[in-house]
Motif scaffolding. Structure first.
Motif: not given
Ligand SMILES: NC(=[NH2+])NCCC[C@H](N)C(=O)O
Length: 411
Positions: A133-146
């Motif tokens: 239960d946390f929201v990933p705010r890293d670049l990979v999660s945001a930009a590539e693997e949403q």
């Protein structure tokens, strides 16, 4: 004293074998992920487990001790203690793409909050994003693997224990595997060898480890005798890795003096040598007719060491002749999958009709669905023990793929 790993043939009576009972990992994926995970369908888990238990029972009923990968990993980590467990997890996360950062830390906290058994089962099954239960705010999660559902992919191929490592004499190769879907698998075996009380500090040789650059998988490694190994040049095993392991086996006086490299087609249906060719008796082999050219021709090379310590490579193309030569036999029996009918051979090979596990000379375990090939084996004098195969076969592997012999009786 027999070492805890001791395999000097493909056919000596099977004493100890390692299996992996299929778990959540074999259904924790979407159809879209199948090609990348090297599966052709999604097995129905309860039936896959039943079939696998039937396989394990068949081996036990014939005198083999069955060890399970998942238990061995847990026992190894528990024997190693907390520092080993943390280092293991750290490396597993690194190899899964999280060398550092917030996701690494979140996954580490999540997995270390579990018992060792839960953690190991979870690593094998995969970790979905919605579990944390946390929201990933890293670049990979945001930009590539949403939209990608997993932090850690499942490892559905684990029940093919044959491939991540191979027992060779009093040691093993721990393999650098070809595709990312399977590369983490051999780390489990490395952990077992390093920390499990049954295997650690027992004088076992790691002839070649998983950090070596060339690709090799156990489905390509066949122990033809106590001096000869056959290795497939295949989709999964590179010629460079074969030369490398040959050099190491010769230099380290493993007992093996000759490596027979056999080139097979490079495709998914025949990903390993053992999907088209297995040894099942002193002088009998299964072979998929589709790999042989006219007159039984196929490219093979014998590799030996010359007086100066260099590798000596010799080309041959008659499979029957080269097998007779390396094994010192006057005659051998190559038994064609599907009895040689090209349509049946292709169909049964697809469901691992050539992937036969010998548990003693002339005694083999096969999938029941390959009834034509099974009948042919019986006609050639083999004792055939059939096991259930509707769901297990969806992963493209048969009885040899699903087993890693640890100890066989010498011939
Ligand atoms: N020894 C074998 N033939 N193993 C079969 C492995 C099948 C598995 N799906 C893979 O592609 O890797």
């Amino acid at each position: 004293m027999t070492k805890p790993i001791h395999v000097t043939s493909e056919i000596g009576k099977l004493d100890v074998v390692m299996l992996k009972r299929p778990g959540a990992e074999v259904e924790n994926f979407t159809p879209e992920m199948m090609p990348r995970l090297l599966f052709d369908d999604i097995p129905y888990l309860p039936i896959a487990q039943k079939e696998h238990d039937n396989f394990a029972d068949t081996l036990r009923a014939n005198g083999a001790e069955v060890l399970y990968l998942e238990n061995l990993v847990v026992e190894a980590l528990d024997a190693g203690g907390p520092a080993v467990k943390t280092a293991f997890l750290d490396k597993m996360l690194t190899e899964s793409g999280y060398a550092a950062g917030i996701i690494h830390r979140e996954l580490e906290d999540y997995l270390l909050s579990m018992t060792t058994t839960e953690m190991v089962i979870k690593l094998m099954a995969g970790v979905r994003k919605n579990e944390l239960d946390f929201v990933p705010r890293d670049l990979v999660s945001a930009a590539e693997e949403q939209d990608y559902p997993f932090y850690l992919d499942p490892m559905p191929n684990l029940y093919f224990t044959r491939d991540p490592a191979a027992s060779l004499g009093d040691g093993l190769s721990i393999n650098h595997m070809t595709f990312p879907a399977r590369q983490r698998e051999s780390f489990f075996m490395e952990t077992i060898i390093n920390y499990h009380p049954r295997f650690a500090d027992q004088g076992l040789h790691v002839w070649r480890d998983r950090d070596q650059p060339g690709r090799i998988e156990g489905g390509d490694e066949l122990v033809l005798s106590d001096t000869v190994i056959a290795i497939g040049v295949s989709e999964r095993t590179s010629a460079g890795a074969i030369e490398d392991i040959a050099r190491r086996l010769f230099e380290r006086k493993s007992g093996f003096e000759k490596v027979l490299a056999i080139r097979i087609p490079h495709n998914h249906a025949m990903m390993h040598l053992d999907t088209v060719f297995t040894m099942i008796n002193h002088d009998q082999f299964t072979v998929h007719p589709g790999i042989l050219g006219e007159g039984g021709q196929i490219d093979t090379w014998t590799i030996t060491e010359d007086q100066t310590g260099d590798l000596h490579v010799n080309h041959h193309s008659d499979l029957k002749q080269v097998l007779k030569d390396v094994l010192g036999l006057a005659e051998i029996d190559l038994i064609p999958t599907g009895g040689g009918d090209p349509l049946i051979a292709d169909r049964e090979q697809w469901n691992d009709g050539s992937n036969t596990l010998a548990i003693a000379p002339g005694v083999v375990v096969t999938y029941n669905r390959n009834y034509v090939s099974n009948q042919v084996l019986r006609e050639h004098g083999l004792k055939v023990l059939e096991v259930l195969s509707s769901e297990l076969s969806r992963g493209r592997g048969g009885p040899r793929c699903m087993s890693m012999p640890l100890v066989r009786e010498d011939l």
